[in-house]
Motif scaffolding. Structure first.
Motif, mmCIF file in Angstrom:
data_model
loop_
_atom_site.group_PDB
_atom_site.id
_atom_site.type_symbol
_atom_site.label_atom_id
_atom_site.label_comp_id
_atom_site.label_asym_id
_atom_site.label_seq_id
_atom_site.Cartn_x
_atom_site.Cartn_y
_atom_site.Cartn_z
ATOM 1 N N PHE A 14 3.899 23.399 -85.970
ATOM 2 C CA PHE A 14 2.522 23.180 -86.388
ATOM 3 C C PHE A 14 2.171 24.183 -87.478
ATOM 4 O O PHE A 14 2.410 25.373 -87.307
ATOM 5 C CB PHE A 14 1.597 23.371 -85.187
ATOM 6 N N CYS A 60 -0.849 16.371 -90.562
ATOM 7 C CA CYS A 60 -2.060 15.635 -90.216
ATOM 8 C C CYS A 60 -1.961 15.142 -88.772
ATOM 9 O O CYS A 60 -0.900 15.175 -88.142
ATOM 10 C CB CYS A 60 -2.256 14.468 -91.167
ATOM 11 N N ASP A 61 -3.091 14.673 -88.251
ATOM 12 C CA ASP A 61 -3.145 14.228 -86.857
ATOM 13 C C ASP A 61 -2.129 13.118 -86.574
ATOM 14 O O ASP A 61 -1.470 13.124 -85.539
ATOM 15 C CB ASP A 61 -4.557 13.712 -86.530
ATOM 16 N N ALA A 62 -2.041 12.157 -87.477
ATOM 17 C CA ALA A 62 -1.152 11.020 -87.223
ATOM 18 C C ALA A 62 0.311 11.448 -87.299
ATOM 19 O O ALA A 62 1.138 11.049 -86.469
ATOM 20 C CB ALA A 62 -1.430 9.915 -88.230
ATOM 21 N N ARG A 79 1.729 14.325 -86.662
ATOM 22 C CA ARG A 79 2.268 15.079 -85.534
ATOM 23 C C ARG A 79 2.460 14.202 -84.302
ATOM 24 O O ARG A 79 3.259 14.520 -83.425
ATOM 25 C CB ARG A 79 1.413 16.300 -85.239
ATOM 26 N N HIS A 80 1.761 13.053 -84.260
ATOM 27 C CA HIS A 80 1.969 12.173 -83.106
ATOM 28 C C HIS A 80 3.246 11.349 -83.239
ATOM 29 O O HIS A 80 3.618 10.650 -82.287
ATOM 30 C CB HIS A 80 0.756 11.279 -82.880
ATOM 31 N N VAL A 104 -4.839 4.228 -87.992
ATOM 32 C CA VAL A 104 -3.792 5.187 -88.367
ATOM 33 C C VAL A 104 -3.173 4.748 -89.690
ATOM 34 O O VAL A 104 -2.907 3.565 -89.897
ATOM 35 C CB VAL A 104 -2.699 5.277 -87.277
ATOM 36 N N TYR A 110 5.884 12.802 -83.184
ATOM 37 C CA TYR A 110 6.660 13.553 -82.188
ATOM 38 C C TYR A 110 6.468 12.949 -80.787
ATOM 39 O O TYR A 110 7.439 12.598 -80.113
ATOM 40 C CB TYR A 110 6.234 15.022 -82.216
ATOM 41 N N ASP A 111 5.213 12.820 -80.358
ATOM 42 C CA ASP A 111 4.944 12.278 -79.015
ATOM 43 C C ASP A 111 5.528 10.878 -78.853
ATOM 44 O O ASP A 111 6.136 10.556 -77.842
ATOM 45 C CB ASP A 111 3.431 12.136 -78.758
ATOM 46 N N ASN A 112 5.289 10.080 -79.890
ATOM 47 C CA ASN A 112 5.689 8.687 -79.775
ATOM 48 C C ASN A 112 7.202 8.495 -79.860
ATOM 49 O O ASN A 112 7.767 7.638 -79.186
ATOM 50 C CB ASN A 112 4.964 7.858 -80.844
ATOM 51 N N LYS A 152 8.738 9.158 -76.561
ATOM 52 C CA LYS A 152 8.549 8.087 -75.573
ATOM 53 C C LYS A 152 9.308 6.814 -75.948
ATOM 54 O O LYS A 152 9.320 5.863 -75.179
ATOM 55 C CB LYS A 152 7.055 7.747 -75.468
ATOM 56 N N GLU A 192 2.580 -0.803 -81.902
ATOM 57 C CA GLU A 192 2.455 -0.669 -80.443
ATOM 58 C C GLU A 192 2.197 0.779 -80.046
ATOM 59 O O GLU A 192 1.757 1.058 -78.941
ATOM 60 C CB GLU A 192 3.725 -1.171 -79.752
ATOM 61 N N TYR A 193 2.516 1.685 -80.944
ATOM 62 C CA TYR A 193 2.351 3.113 -80.665
ATOM 63 C C TYR A 193 1.127 3.684 -81.396
ATOM 64 O O TYR A 193 0.444 4.543 -80.881
ATOM 65 C CB TYR A 193 3.597 3.896 -81.116
ATOM 66 N N PHE A 194 0.948 3.218 -82.614
ATOM 67 C CA PHE A 194 -0.166 3.694 -83.437
ATOM 68 C C PHE A 194 -1.090 2.513 -83.710
ATOM 69 O O PHE A 194 -0.644 1.495 -84.246
ATOM 70 C CB PHE A 194 0.335 4.215 -84.792
ATOM 71 N N GLU A 195 -2.349 2.669 -83.365
ATOM 72 C CA GLU A 195 -3.299 1.576 -83.570
ATOM 73 C C GLU A 195 -3.484 1.318 -85.071
ATOM 74 O O GLU A 195 -3.874 2.217 -85.824
ATOM 75 C CB GLU A 195 -4.628 1.956 -82.928
#
Lengths: 415, 388
Positions: free
Chosen positions: B130, B106-108, B110-111, B78, B113-115, B118, B71-74
């Motif tokens: 970073f 990597c891009d995934a 570090r996200h 990913v 953190y965002d997810n 939330k 639901e957070y990472f497609e």
């Protein structure tokens, strides 16, 4: 001076498009074959870091991954390049544009540069292509410099990147034989500031209801200011004419010719290579007008401070990290990506937002929940499409159309 | 193939690696100790240890489906390591953490953190750092600045003062861990080593899952046992090296070793990449020493511009030193960085006459028949002297 509406040529946009084509043909990219034939030194880079420097030094520059568009997708050879890459045994995870660029590189179809500039960028796939290029045996003698961009967006982080980039000037001078002239760079930067101001002003016009122009004009304006004509008065004049022509349309309350605008939406990603199959059909059958794409969105761009060489390069860093499309949204927390989408939805009075979720955009794919929650808060319908904006074979434009149509129906937007 | 290893200490490591919680962790928590989770091997454990906290590297162990994380990472875009790891977070498996530091590798990653921010399971302390993506002194200085910022946040939140002396002590402790782990790796140089590749993975994963002092004590004991062990005669086929991102399970090693091969070496984020070299113990600024180590000494992540020559050199050195017959490069589907890196390596190893098998796999599919078939074919090819 603004001409009265009556004297506005009916084909003003056709004329602008024709001029854009001429501008592109005269640009570094358009003349690349000529440079190769004449042995003119060329610089290659892994993104669009500081086009002003290359304009000021008259050093031809090309962005490696973008060659996947110029030399493959834009000339109908994208699928062939992607398949060729797969046959070479490349990783399946790269985006199709990067696959095409990597294929062109590995097959020796990219012009050999005299210097290469690399900087950590928004996307892991880009980094992978950088590394392929850096280790491409026929280019092992090409001088290369790698720079690090901080994830932070404070002044110190901008100076950190700017100071690194300044080290590239002596390398360009040595590799190309061109002399760097600070005064000339300042001139180009001032021109570039005028261009990015026009980009923003043009964008403001595009908020009008009905939309005066299609989203592609935002993209073309970006290309004129940042690619084909960065820092060149010819491009500034073109942008001014685009602004003036569009201002007249807004003043006259005109929408896109032949379109009855019923649904306003934004396609928050790169415009697809197969746009011609999708957007006109959405306009024609559903009255749905695309207002914005990722490259047509100006955030706005930070102004280049031309006081000193240091302030110029710090400003370049700001432009790259805060202004540059994709880098701005992706080299950042999801809230920036989502925040921009929300800003577009609100300011452009969008009825819906389409997130194409291009298969290569892993960063965006890791942000969907955050974006989804933001849209739920403001009550704007939001669709994740899941297509490949370069290679239509992944999901055809017809299937994308059907998904969008069903989404508009279920959201109650079709009227 | 099993080594025949019978050791209570090893069982302690294995149980820590096969689950998220473990008795040593529970003992630490039971005694009032706090645990700071982290992702990515570039987050320096030294900083966490110096604050009196236990570092725990977050992983996806035990996950069978990433349904909640999807639901957070497609899912289609990913990598499954990130999704399964975050799924375990959402399932509450990491509720024991007192905080977490997400490494912006990597891009995934570090996200996360965002997810996580939330999500309904957001911890009280959640930070991100970073890493520089190029190697050089300005980058090491920049990373030091980030570490200083993180240090202040840890001090403020946990009420801990991280002095230079505490940092030096933590550096010595973590260096000792790396040194002991290198000793463990060295045991696999022998023709008939007392420990397999799969068993080694479990010892390594346990290293970021329990208190450091306790781990070092246990590892010293294990090393003594292994050095004194009588290893039964076995017929070992090809000696294999595995290279790729953070595989925290033994599935690939198990496949190779069940087919009669031996995983003699690896260059992965839970293995060979974290034991490379040591942080300088002397010097006026321990924080800079830590930054120098991460940025200048071990730039082995393909996220770093210019990482490839380092990876290639380290890999070739190990291939020669450990008499490796073939290399398996495994990455997760959707991993751009390792996908690209393995492509370059594959070409170069082919030219060097070193067989290499590249595999893109899902996090939870390690023992699938398809992988087994491909590895089996690879091992047979090596035996036949060919190249995949």
């Amino acid at each position: 001076m603004t001409l009265p509406a009556a004297s506005q040529p009916a084909d003003a946009y056709a004329q602008l498009k024709s001029e854009f084509g001429s501008m592109t043909a005269a640009s570094f990219q358009g003349r690349m074959a000529e440079y190769v034939a004449s042995g003119t030194p060329i610089v290659a880079g892994t993104d669009d870091f500081f086009p002003e420097l290359f304009t000021a030094m008259e050093v031809p520059f090309y962005f490696v991954v973008r060659q996947g568009l110029e030399l493959a997708f834009h000339v109908g050879k994208g699928p062939e390049a992607v398949d060729g890459y797969n046959e070479l045994g490349g990783s399946s995870s790269l985006c199709s544009l990067q696959k095409a660029a990597a294929y062109l590189l590995m097959k020796g179809r990219l012009p050999k540069p005299s210097a290469i500039v690399m900087t950590s960028t928004s996307c892991d796939g880009q980094t992978a292509v950088n590394e392929m290029m850096a280790n491409y045996a026929p280019w092992s003698d090409v001088p290369k410099m790698s720079f690090d961009a901080s994830f932070e967006k404070d002044e110190a982080s901008m100076e950190y990147l700017g100071k690194q980039w300044m080290r590239f000037i002596p390398l360009v001078e040595k590799a190309t034989g061109r002399k760097f002239d600070l005064d000339r760079l300042k001139e180009v930067c001032e021109e570039s500031n005028r261009q990015t101001r026009l980009l923003f002003d043009f964008q403001e016009l595009r908020r009008a209801v009905p939309s005066p122009v299609r989203a592609e004009w935002g993209f073309l304006a970006y290309m004129a200011a940042r690619w084909s004509g960065c820092g060149r008065p010819l491009a500034t004049a073109w942008l001014q004419r685009l602004f003036d022509t569009t201002e007249r349309r807004v003043r006259d309350g005109k929408g896109i010719d032949g379109v009855e605008e019923k649904i306003r939406y934004a396609w928050f990603d790169i415009l697809p290579c197969w746009s011609d199959q999708l957007f006109p059909r959405l306009e024609r059958e559903l009255g749905a007008v695309n207002l914005m794409d990722l490259y047509g969105y100006s955030a706005p761009w930070p102004v280049i401070d031309t006081s000193t060489l240091e302030t110029i390069f710090t400003s370049f860093a700001k432009r790259f990290l805060i202004g540059n499309p994709m880098t701005r949204q992706i080299f950042a927390l999801s809230t920036v990506y989502g925040g921009d989408a929300v800003h577009i939805a609100k300011n452009f009075k969008c009825d819906a937002i389409l997130m194409p979720s291009h298969v290569g955009h892993k960063d965006g794919a890791a942000s969907h929940r955050v974006v989804h929650d933001l849209f739920r808060e403001i009550g704007v319908p939001f669709l994740v499409v899941g297509c490949d904006v370069f290679d239509e074979r992944y999901m055809t434009s017809d299937v994308v159309f059907n998904k969008i149509e069903a989404f508009f129906d279920t959201s109650g937007l079709r009227r | 193939m099993k080594s025949g290893l019978q050791s209570e200490v090893f069982e302690g490591f294995a149980s820590a690696a096969r689950s998220i919680s473990n008795p040593e962790l529970e003992k630490w928590k039971g005694g009032g100790g706090k645990v700071l989770g982290y992702t990515c091997s570039f987050v320096p454990e030294e900083l966490i240890v110096a604050a009196g906290l236990m570092p725990f590297r977050i992983r996806g162990t035990g996950s069978l489906t990433a349904e909640s994380a999807n639901e957070y990472f497609e899912a289609a875009n990913v990598c499954s390591f990130i999704r399964h790891t975050f799924d375990q977070v959402l399932q509450g498996r990491y509720d024991f953490l007192d905080g977490a530091v997400i490494g912006g590798g990597c891009d995934a990653n570090r996200h996360i953190y965002d997810n996580w921010q939330k999500s309904p399971v957001k911890p009280q302390f959640l930070e991100t750092i970073f890493f520089p993506h190029a190697s050089g002194e300005p980058m090491a200085l920049e990373f030091r600045g980030q570490l200083a910022g993180l240090k202040t946040k840890i001090e403020q939140h946990f009420g801990a003062e991280i002095t230079d002396e505490k940092l030096r002590s933590a550096v010595r402790l973590c260096n000792e861990t790396r040194s002991l782990q290198r000793d463990l790796y060295a045991l696999r140089q022998s023709a008939n080593p007392p420990i397999t590749g799969g068993e080694t993975v479990e010892v390594m994963v346990a290293g970021s899952s329990m208190p450091k002092e306790r781990y070092n004590t246990m590892l010293r004991t294990l090393l003594e046992e292994l050095r004194g062990a009588t290893v039964p005669e076995r017929k070992i086929g090809a000696r294999i090296m595995i290279v790729g991102p953070g595989h925290d399970d033994t599935s690939m090693c198990d496949i190779v070793e069940e087919l009669g091969g031996l995983v003699a070496a690896d260059l992965t984020c839970f293995g060979g990449k974290v034991i490379f070299g040591s942080v300088q113990e002397e010097g006026p600024d321990p924080l800079q020493a830590i930054a120098d180590y991460q940025v200048l000494a071990r730039p082995f992540c393909p996220k770093n511009l210019g990482a490839h020559p380092h990876i290639q050199k380290e890999l070739l050195d190990q291939v020669r030193a450990l008499r490796v017959d073939g290399v398996i490069g495994q990455s997760f589907l959707c991993c751009n960085m390792w996908g690209g890196e393995l492509y370059i390596l594959h070409k170069e190893l082919k030219e060097a006459g070193i067989p290499m098998l590249r595999l893109e796999r899902e996090y939870v599919s390690g023992s699938s028949g398809q992988l087994q078939t491909r590895v089996q074919a690879f091992l047979e090819t090596i035996s036949g002297g060919g190249s995949c």
